[in-house]
Scaffold this motif. Structure first.
Motif, PDB file in Angstrom:
ATOM      1  N   ARG A  93      37.169  42.606  45.254  1.00 43.41           N
ATOM      2  CA  ARG A  93      37.824  43.319  44.397  1.00 43.41           C
ATOM      3  C   ARG A  93      37.341  42.816  42.926  1.00 43.41           C
ATOM      4  NH1 ARG A  93      42.559  46.292  44.662  1.00 43.41           N
ATOM      5  NH2 ARG A  93      41.611  46.827  42.747  1.00 43.41           N
ATOM      6  N   ASN A 205      35.943  48.062  38.599  1.00 38.95           N
ATOM      7  CA  ASN A 205      34.723  47.444  39.313  1.00 38.95           C
ATOM      8  C   ASN A 205      34.174  46.190  38.313  1.00 38.95           C
ATOM      9  OD1 ASN A 205      35.179  48.032  42.146  1.00 38.95           O
ATOM     10  ND2 ASN A 205      33.025  48.607  42.394  1.00 38.95           N
ATOM     11  N   SER A 348      30.443  50.095  46.132  1.00 33.96           N
ATOM     12  CA  SER A 348      31.249  48.684  46.543  1.00 33.96           C
ATOM     13  C   SER A 348      30.093  47.667  45.857  1.00 33.96           C
ATOM     14  CB  SER A 348      30.956  48.729  48.131  1.00 33.96           C
ATOM     15  OG  SER A 348      29.617  48.734  48.643  1.00 33.96           O
ATOM     16  N   HIS A 350      28.791  44.880  43.396  1.00 30.99           N
ATOM     17  CA  HIS A 350      29.236  43.882  42.666  1.00 30.99           C
ATOM     18  C   HIS A 350      28.125  42.813  42.010  1.00 30.99           C
ATOM     19  CE1 HIS A 350      33.507  44.636  42.853  1.00 30.99           C
ATOM     20  NE2 HIS A 350      33.258  45.118  44.089  1.00 30.99           N
TER      21      HIS A 350
END
Length: 360
Positions: A93, A205, A348, A350
Motif C-alpha cells: 500500500r 499510490n 502495482s 512502487h
C-alpha cells in the motif's frame, strides 16, 4: 621487538566502504569480526548507510499472472523481490525509504510494516474503528501513507478517508488515523474539509514524504494535499502555474520525489517535463528537464512514471518497465512480461530503496 599491527585503513574509511555495500553483502560480512557484526545495529552506521542508499531508486512491481514481485534496478537489472517472510498474501500500500506498508489480502484490517532488505517486520495493532463504519465508499482507506525519515528512529502510518456510519450515507467528515511506532498506538482526528477530495489510482499510490509531510496529488490538478504527520494538520501545496487548475492543457501529471524534493512529471504526447519544488516555504517550482518522447511515441498513452533520481527515470506500461537515462538521453527496456497478462505493471508499481531502517 616487532612492530604492532597497524590497520591497513582507518576505521572511518572502512565504514565508508562497508556503507556502500548491498544490504545482503553487509549481513554476510557480519561474521568477519565482532565490530562488523554490530554494524547493522550501530546508530551512526545506520545513518551513514541510509544516507548513501537513499540515493538509489528502484522500482518494485507485482507480476500478477504469477503473483510474484520483481525489483528493477538501474545498474543490476531485474531480480526477484520476496515478501514470503511475512507468511501472508499481501498487497503493498505504501513505500518510504526502505520500509513497506503491506495490507493482508485474506484478512481485512491487518497491516504490516516491514523492511524487505533486513527481513524485519512489525504487525500493526488493530485500530478501534470498526471496518464497516470506518471509510467510504468500500470500507477501506482512500489514502494510505508511510512516513519514515531514514536518519531518525520511528515511522508513521496514515489511513484517511471519508467517514460513513453503518447504514448511513457519508457525512462529509474526513477522518484520519495515524499510527506512531514510538508509542505503538493509533490516534484519530476528524477534519471538516471544504473541498470534496478525489484521487486517481496512481495519485493514491504515489504518496511522497518530504519536509516531514506526506503528499498526495489531487484529481483536477488544483493542488497537492499535504499532511503534517507529527502535528495532525492538513494543508495545501500549490502546483506550478502551468499545471494548476487545468493549465496543463490536458496533459497527465504525476507526483514523485526527486532527491529529497517534491517533484511533478508532466506528460504530453511528445514531451515529458520534470518539475522540482526548489523552495518549499515559498512553493516555488522550476523545470529541471524536458524529455522528448518521440522515440517511444507508441507507448506514451499507456506509460506512467513511477520513480526517479537525478540520473534516471523509471516508467511502467501495461507490460514493460522502461528507464530513461537523463545524462545520455537514452531509453532502455528493463523488463517485459511475456504472454497474456491481466493487470498492468503500473497498477502495482512502487518506488523502493534498499536501506537498513529498523521497523521495531
Amino acid at each position: 621487538m616487532g612492530n604492532p599491527k597497524v590497520p591497513l585503513f582507518p576505521d572511518e574509511v572502512i565504514l565508508q566502504i562497508l556503507a556502500r555495500l548491498p544490504v545482503k553483502s553487509l549481513f554476510k560480512f557480519k561474521s568477519v569480526c565482532k565490530s562488523w557484526c554490530l554494524l547493522p545495529s550501530d546508530s551512526y552506521f545506520i545513518i551513514l548507510f541510509n544516507q548513501l542508499s537513499v540515493k538509489d531508486q528502484t522500482l518494485v512491481a507485482e507480476v500478477s499472472d504469477t503473483s510474484s514481485l520483481i525489483c528493477v534496478d538501474n545498474v543490476k537489472g531485474v531480480s526477484e523481490f520476496s515478501l514470503e517472510f511475512l507468511r501472508d498474501r499481501v498487497r503493498i500500500r505504501a513505500s518510504c525509504n526502505g520500509l513497506l506498508c503491506c495490507a493482508s489480502v485474506p484478512e481485512k484490517g491487518v497491516y504490516y510494516v516491514c523492511n524487505p532488505s533486513t527481513r524485519e517486520v512489525r504487525i500493526l495493532p488493530r485500530s478501534r474503528e470498526r471496518p464497516v463504519t470506518r471509510f467510504y465508499p468500500d470500507g477501506e482507506a482512500t489514502l494510505v501513507g508511510l512516513a519514515c525519515d531514514a536518519s531518525k528512529k520511528g515511522f508513521y502510518v496514515v489511513m484517511a478517508g471519508y467517514h460513513r456510519s453503518f447504514g448511513h450515507r457519508p457525512d462529509g467528515s474526513f477522518i484520519c488515523l495515524v499510527f506512531d511506532s514510538e508509542s505503538n498506538k493509533w490516534r484519530k482526528f476528524v477534519s471538516a474539509l471544504e473541498d470534496c477530495f478525489s484521487f486517481s489510482h496512481m495519485s493514491k499510490n504515489q504518496v511522497v514524504f518530504v519536509e516531514r509531510k506526506l503528499h498526495w496529488l489531487m484529481s483536477g490538478l488544483c493542488y497537492v494535499l499535504a499532511l503534517d504527520v507529527e502535528h495532525d494538520v492538513w494543508s495545501k501545496v500549490s502546483l506550478p502555474d502551468e499545471i494548476r487548475c487545468g493549465g496543463g492543457g490536458g496533459n497527465r501529471v504525476y507526483l514523485l520525489e526527486l532527491d529529497g524534493f517534491l517533484s511533478v512529471i508532466q506528460l504530453s504526447d511528445v514531451w515529458m517535463k520534470i518539475w522540482k519544488m526548489r523552495d518549499y516555504e515559498s512553493e516555488s517550482w522550476c523545470v529541471v528537464d524536458s524529455i522528448s518522447l518521440r522515440c517511444i511515441k507508441g507507448l506514451v498513452p499507456g506509460i506512467f512514471p513511477i520513480c526517479q533520481s537525478g540520473e534516471y527515470v523509471f516508467l511502467a506500461t501495461h507490460k514493460q518497465v522502461l528507464v530513461y537515462q537523463r545524462r545520455s538521453k537514452l531509453w532502455k527496456e528493463m523488463f517485459s512480461v511475456k504472454g497474456s497478462y491481466s493487470l498492468p505493471l503500473w497498477f502495482s508499481a512502487h518506488a523502493f530503496r534498499s536501506t537498513i531502517v529498523p521497523c521495531n
